[in-house]
Design a protein around this motif. Structure first.
Motif, PDB file in Angstrom:
ATOM      1  N   PRO A 234       0.831  -1.209   0.000  1.00  0.00           N
ATOM      2  CA  PRO A 234       0.000   0.000   0.000  1.00  0.00           C
ATOM      3  C   PRO A 234       0.865   1.258   0.000  1.00  0.00           C
ATOM      4  O   PRO A 234       1.996   1.234   0.524  1.00  0.00           O
ATOM      5  N   PRO A 235       0.407   2.379  -0.591  1.00  0.00           N
ATOM      6  CA  PRO A 235      -0.968   2.511  -1.087  1.00  0.00           C
ATOM      7  C   PRO A 235      -1.199   2.046  -2.520  1.00  0.00           C
ATOM      8  O   PRO A 235      -2.299   1.689  -2.879  1.00  0.00           O
ATOM      9  N   HIS A 236      -0.152   2.041  -3.386  1.00  0.00           N
ATOM     10  CA  HIS A 236      -0.423   1.660  -4.777  1.00  0.00           C
ATOM     11  C   HIS A 236       0.773   0.975  -5.422  1.00  0.00           C
ATOM     12  O   HIS A 236       1.082   1.197  -6.586  1.00  0.00           O
ATOM     13  N   PHE A 237       1.460   0.127  -4.672  1.00  0.00           N
ATOM     14  CA  PHE A 237       2.587  -0.609  -5.235  1.00  0.00           C
ATOM     15  C   PHE A 237       2.340  -2.113  -5.134  1.00  0.00           C
ATOM     16  O   PHE A 237       1.604  -2.596  -4.265  1.00  0.00           O
ATOM     17  N   LEU A 238       3.020  -2.830  -6.024  1.00  0.00           N
ATOM     18  CA  LEU A 238       2.909  -4.275  -6.072  1.00  0.00           C
ATOM     19  C   LEU A 238       4.296  -4.862  -6.299  1.00  0.00           C
ATOM     20  O   LEU A 238       5.048  -4.369  -7.146  1.00  0.00           O
ATOM     21  N   ALA A 239       4.635  -5.898  -5.544  1.00  0.00           N
ATOM     22  CA  ALA A 239       5.932  -6.563  -5.696  1.00  0.00           C
ATOM     23  C   ALA A 239       5.710  -7.979  -6.192  1.00  0.00           C
ATOM     24  O   ALA A 239       4.826  -8.691  -5.692  1.00  0.00           O
ATOM     25  N   THR A 240       6.494  -8.384  -7.170  1.00  0.00           N
ATOM     26  CA  THR A 240       6.421  -9.737  -7.707  1.00  0.00           C
ATOM     27  C   THR A 240       7.831 -10.299  -7.829  1.00  0.00           C
ATOM     28  O   THR A 240       8.800  -9.556  -7.998  1.00  0.00           O
ATOM     29  N   CYS A 241       7.945 -11.616  -7.732  1.00  0.00           N
ATOM     30  CA  CYS A 241       9.248 -12.255  -7.939  1.00  0.00           C
ATOM     31  C   CYS A 241       9.056 -13.532  -8.733  1.00  0.00           C
ATOM     32  O   CYS A 241       7.978 -14.142  -8.706  1.00  0.00           O
ATOM     33  N   SER A 242      10.093 -13.947  -9.409  1.00  0.00           N
ATOM     34  CA  SER A 242      10.012 -15.076 -10.322  1.00  0.00           C
ATOM     35  C   SER A 242      11.037 -16.138  -9.948  1.00  0.00           C
ATOM     36  O   SER A 242      11.885 -15.933  -9.085  1.00  0.00           O
TER      37      SER A 242
END
Length: 442
Positions: free
Chosen positions: A401-409
């Motif tokens: 929050p407020p408008h972030f996203l974390a991704t991993c591969s």
């Protein structure tokens, strides 16, 4: 001793029909026999009608358990003496004079089992020809009743003295209860513990005082500071399986703070809800995603809604209280688009469901009403994330929050995204090869 119905007409002692030893002379059908068997208090006694013997136990090691005849002796001389006395008309109903020490049995009339720290409880099963004992040393011993010299098996696991044992006839199982109210179920043939039930699970408080097993109800009654009734079901391998949470590998687990429950899912497409305080199973759903595994799950902030992802590429929304499926989102376009992770994400006043997995895609779905028709096929918003994002399948996702996203591969990359614009904000990677080579050069 043979009881007589006239005893109920005698004066009651503490509301219990009673009779004094001296009154035995008034009844011809009653024979009084007394033996000196143990060197300590008798902890338990049991008459085995099928073999006409008495089994008794004590905490004395040298006479821990004794199996003896009831009346007829194997001593030939004594039998002849008794026979001659009966022919001469002499009949002594009280072979031991008042105040005198009772006689001991002949060695041929009893079997003595020596056990370390004695025996507090025991049970005998003629069907399996087995005798089990337990006591202060916390070990359960299995005996051949005809071989008192050594035990045929020892079951270890209790951490407190054993106060109750019962052999469940017809199932080759032993129930044991220790003084700290811990219950264990044992397999006689495998000499292994099948199930352990702690007082925290049964809510039994205090030290165990007395137990009773009902063969008809398959129930165990335990009396301590409170009274508990535990019923056991022997359907297939239910007791054996009840010690495991799932029969297949568990792939994901979540804690629901709202209901104080733990939700788990498995390779066998099973979702289970557990009570965190006592560990008991509250409810479960089989074939949650058909024949495919449930690979991930996420709870909303209220804990009332649960999202699960399947290996078939679908997402399902559930009511956490009833585990009823509210709707299904079919996002897969190929067999490789399995869902590996999912989460909730809030963008200002709007809520979204985010899923990642095979195909390197980040799928974002708006949170919809629960009345969505079953099988709805929605299109994700971030189709361009394939070209600009990860080079390998995405293994997990987290909302920031407020408008972030974390991704991993799977290749070790961690990416940060802007949920509002959809742009890649930063690329978090390990030390690059160039830097490593430069450091080596220095």
């Amino acid at each position: 001793m043979v009881m007589n119905r006239n005893w109920t007409k005698c004066p009651a002692v503490e509301e219990i029909p009673s009779v004094s030893i001296d009154a035995f002379n008034d009844y011809e059908n009653i024979t009084f026999i007394c033996w000196k068997v143990h060197n300590d208090w008798v902890s338990k006694i049991k008459y085995i009608h099928s073999v006409e013997t008495i089994i008794s136990s004590s905490n004395d090691e040298s006479t821990a358990l004794v199996i003896g005849c009831v009346s007829r002796t194997k001593n030939v001389k004594h039998r002849l003496k008794t026979l001659m006395g009966s022919r001469s008309g002499c009949r002594n109903k009280f072979p031991t004079p008042a105040g005198a020490s009772p006689p001991k049995r002949f060695q041929c009339d009893e079997s003595v089992f020596k056990v370390y720290k004695g025996v507090k409880t025991f049970d005998y099963c003629r069907e399996n020809n087995i005798l089990v004992t337990g006591g202060l040393d916390r070990n359960i011993r299995l005996w051949n009743p005809y071989i008192p010299g050594w035990a045929v098996g020892i079951l270890r696991g209790h951490t407190s003295p054993i106060g109750f044992l019962v052999i469940v006839h017809g199932s080759a199982k032993i129930f044991s209860v220790s003084l700290d109210s811990t219950i264990k179920v044992w397999d006689i043939e495998a000499h292994s513990c099948l199930l352990t039930i702690t007082p925290k699970v049964t809510q039994i408080r205090g030290e165990m005082e007395v137990c009773y097993f009902s063969p008809d109800l398959q129930a165990l009654y335990v009396a301590a500071d409170n009274f508990a009734l535990l019923r056991f079901q022997h359907k297939g391998n239910q007791i054996r399986d009840s010690g495991m949470s799932h029969n297949e590998p568990v792939l994901c687990c979540q804690y629901n703070k709202q209901f104080q429950q733990v939700v788990s899912c498995s390779e066998g497409s099973v979702i289970k809800v557990w009570n965190l305080k006592n560990g008991q199973l509250v409810m479960k759903v089989c074939d949650a995603h058909g024949e495919t595994a449930v690979t991930c799950m996420a709870l909303d902030a209220s804990g009332k809604r649960l999202i699960t992802g399947g290996r078939d590429g679908s997402l399902k929304k559930w009511d956490s209280f009833t585990l009823s499926c509210l709707y299904t989102i079919k996002q897969a376009t190929s067999a490789d688009d399995e869902v590996l992770a999912c989460t909730y994400a809030d963008i200002y006043s709007n809520r979204y469901i985010v899923s990642v997995g095979g195909g390197r895609k980040i799928n974002i779905f708006p949170e919809l009403n629960d009345e969505l028709p079953e099988g709805s096929n929605l299109q994700p918003d971030w189709t361009e994330s394939v070209g600009k994002g990860h080079k390998d399948d995405i293994s997990c996702v987290a909302s920031c929050p407020p408008h972030f996203l974390a991704t991993c591969s799977f290749d070790g990359e961690v990416l940060m995204w802007n949920l509002v614009s959809g742009h890649l904000c930063s690329h978090l990677s390990a030390i690059s090869r160039a830097v490593m080579e430069g450091g080596t050069g220095e």
